[in-house]
Design an enzyme around this catalytic site. Structure first.
Site, PDB file in Angstrom:
ATOM      1  N   CYS A 257     -39.519 -16.892   8.562  1.00 40.97           N
ATOM      2  CA  CYS A 257     -40.543 -16.110   9.280  1.00 40.97           C
ATOM      3  C   CYS A 257     -40.557 -14.691   8.729  1.00 40.97           C
ATOM      4  O   CYS A 257     -40.492 -13.701   9.462  1.00 40.97           O
ATOM      5  CB  CYS A 257     -40.286 -16.120  10.786  1.00 40.97           C
ATOM      6  N   ALA A 259     -42.766 -12.638   6.952  1.00 33.99           N
ATOM      7  CA  ALA A 259     -43.847 -11.641   6.917  1.00 33.99           C
ATOM      8  C   ALA A 259     -43.732 -10.662   8.091  1.00 33.99           C
ATOM      9  O   ALA A 259     -43.358 -11.063   9.194  1.00 33.99           O
ATOM     10  CB  ALA A 259     -45.199 -12.347   6.948  1.00 33.99           C
ATOM     11  N   PRO A 260     -44.045  -9.369   7.829  1.00 30.33           N
ATOM     12  CA  PRO A 260     -44.576  -8.768   6.596  1.00 30.33           C
ATOM     13  C   PRO A 260     -43.529  -8.359   5.570  1.00 30.33           C
ATOM     14  O   PRO A 260     -43.851  -7.715   4.583  1.00 30.33           O
ATOM     15  CB  PRO A 260     -45.313  -7.533   7.125  1.00 30.33           C
ATOM     16  N   ASP A 290     -42.749 -18.341   5.192  1.00 24.83           N
ATOM     17  CA  ASP A 290     -43.692 -18.033   6.259  1.00 24.83           C
ATOM     18  C   ASP A 290     -44.791 -19.100   6.231  1.00 24.83           C
ATOM     19  O   ASP A 290     -45.047 -19.690   5.180  1.00 24.83           O
ATOM     20  CB  ASP A 290     -44.305 -16.637   6.093  1.00 24.83           C
ATOM     21  N   ASP A 319     -43.708 -24.569   7.140  1.00 25.67           N
ATOM     22  CA  ASP A 319     -43.418 -24.502   8.568  1.00 25.67           C
ATOM     23  C   ASP A 319     -41.912 -24.409   8.774  1.00 25.67           C
ATOM     24  O   ASP A 319     -41.163 -25.299   8.334  1.00 25.67           O
ATOM     25  CB  ASP A 319     -43.974 -25.769   9.243  1.00 25.67           C
ATOM     26  N   CYS A 388     -37.893  -9.229  18.400  1.00 24.19           N
ATOM     27  CA  CYS A 388     -38.318  -7.937  18.940  1.00 24.19           C
ATOM     28  C   CYS A 388     -38.783  -8.149  20.388  1.00 24.19           C
ATOM     29  O   CYS A 388     -39.800  -7.615  20.818  1.00 24.19           O
ATOM     30  CB  CYS A 388     -39.400  -7.285  18.088  1.00 24.19           C
TER      31      CYS A 388
END
Length: 450
Positions: A257, A259-260, A290, A319, A388
């Site tokens: 996962c 990105a960015p 990603d 995925d 986050c």
């Protein structure tokens, strides 16, 4: 964002943008198009009106609800009422303009049926602004479901948290150590008269830079050459935790996962600047994973600006719940998808877009990704789990459930030392308790034992 009619006043354009956010579109996709469609002199006003209204949305809405007798179902009318209240209670806008131009805005948007209501409510608040300002500051500005969950998860910190989330987030800079040290870049800022403070990130003796002057990021010294990036102080923990791992070898890394790509870029910066804590440790190969091709392109662009070597970096669009590599990895960084409640200060639309149902759905997705990443981790390898989010369902509770079914997983201790970095049974929860704190992040480090 479709072109707004050029004859609309700035407030009407903000109302139209807020209506679209309520319908599910994101602030990040709408902000720049909005600013491109207002005059140069109104850009600052439009930016403040949009983001400020979003930050105070739920507190403003409660004021409106207390003064309205009948339910208002039109999202545009609600948006107009909230921007009118925000101007009266938070901005220096003259009352006549705050009321008159806001009423005109709903008329321009063919919502004249709401003009009388908005005029009446705003004039009622205008007569006693101190009373309503006092009332509004007592409340949090969160949807009720989120406020309830935060109070349950973080009761001791809830009051501070509720107020801090209503404030704009500070700007922190990550210096690319491939080119210079944090201290050397601080000297450059001093020479150019740009205000800043050196602050700890909470890990060992590592410092970062907090901007105290308003400056366009692209105008920062050496920004185009890749010397510096914007990255929250708590997001900067990731690379330093990984760089201190006791793996005296060339590492294969999966950045799931990705990105960015900020955390990946930081790790590569430390690698190329030879600042890994363990002698001879370096990165041999990275797979940056990603499921969005466009977001992966942005990762590549970011690495290019930072002048980082991409020869050993493989961008893979796949995925994370099913991805299987040919060989297992020494290190996996899982920056797991989450409700992003920890970055509400930067993305205040999150408080409008997320729902209580999203938490369970997101936690279920995290569990699938975590389990699949674990299959891709080599024996004695490390997995750093990051979100986050501030919700325990996505953080410590997620890890507890994982450990209960994966006996080879062992918690690896590390130490964070800022007051708002709160040690958990598994990992640390970082909370934005004060205006200058970093965002809400969770970190947990696991090792796969044989």
């Amino acid at each position: 964002m479709t072109q707004l009619h050029s004859q609309l006043n700035t407030r009407a354009k903000v109302v139209a943008t807020l209506e679209r956010i309520q319908q599910g579109e994101s602030l990040s996709s709408l902000l720049d198009p909005l600013l491109n469609q207002v005059s140069e002199k109104d850009k600052g006003f439009a930016h403040e009106l949009l983001l400020g209204t979003l930050r105070q949305w739920w507190a403003l809405a409660r004021i409106g609800e207390s003064l309205i007798e009948h339910e208002v179902t039109d999202k545009g009318v609600w948006a107009a009422l909230n921007i009118g209240l925000y101007q009266l209670l938070y901005m220096d806008t003259p009352d006549y303009a705050a009321i008159g131009e806001t009423v005109e805005a709903v008329k321009q948007l063919d919502k004249g049926y709401g003009a009388g209501l908005i005029n009446a409510i705003l004039r009622k608040v205008q007569k006693n602004p101190a009373k309503f300002a006092k009332k509004i500051e007592k409340n949090h500005s969160l949807p009720n479901w989120l406020a309830k969950q935060l109070k349950q998860d973080w009761g001791e910190y809830y009051a501070e948290l509720g107020q801090a989330l209503r404030q704009p987030a500070p700007i922190f800079l990550r210096v690319n150590r491939k080119f210079c040290s944090v201290e050397d870049y601080a000297d450059i800022l001093t020479q150019q008269g740009i205000g800043f403070a050196l602050v700890s990130i909470g890990f060992e003796k590592v410092q970062t830079i907090q901007l105290t002057d308003a400056i366009r990021i692209t105008d920062l010294p050496k920004f185009a050459e890749g010397w510096v990036s914007v990255q929250d102080r708590h997001a900067q923990l990731s690379a330093h935790i990984l760089a201190s791992l006791a793996l005296d070898k060339s590492l294969t890394v999966l950045d799931a996962c990705t990105a960015p790509g900020g955390k990946l870029a930081h790790l590569l910066e430390l690698d190329e600047s030879k600042t890994f804590h363990v002698k001879h440790q370096n990165i041999a190969h990275v797979i940056a994973l990603d499921n969005d091709e466009k977001r992966l392109q942005r990762v590549s662009q970011n690495l290019e600006r930072l002048q980082l070597n991409q020869e050993n970096v493989q961008l893979v669009c796949d995925d994370a719940t099913t991805f299987q590599a040919d060989t297992q990895f020494d290190v996996i960084v899982l920056d797991a998808p989450c409700t992003a409640t920890g970055v509400i200060r930067r993305h205040p639309d999150i408080a409008l877009l997320r729902t209580e149902q999203d938490v369970g759905q997101t936690a279920a997705l995290q569990a699938r990704i975590l389990a699949n990443c674990w299959h891709n981790l080599a024996t004695n390898g490390y997995l750093l789990y990051i979100t986050c989010s501030m919700l325990k369902a996505e953080n410590e509770n997620q890890l507890q459930a994982f450990l209960a079914t994966h006996k080879a997983a062992q918690i690896v201790d590390f130490s964070l030392n800022l007051p708002n970095q709160i040690k958990q049974n598994i990992g640390y929860q970082c909370l934005p308790l004060h205006q200058n704190d970093g965002d809400g992040f969770y970190y947990a480090l696991l090792q796969k034992r044989g």
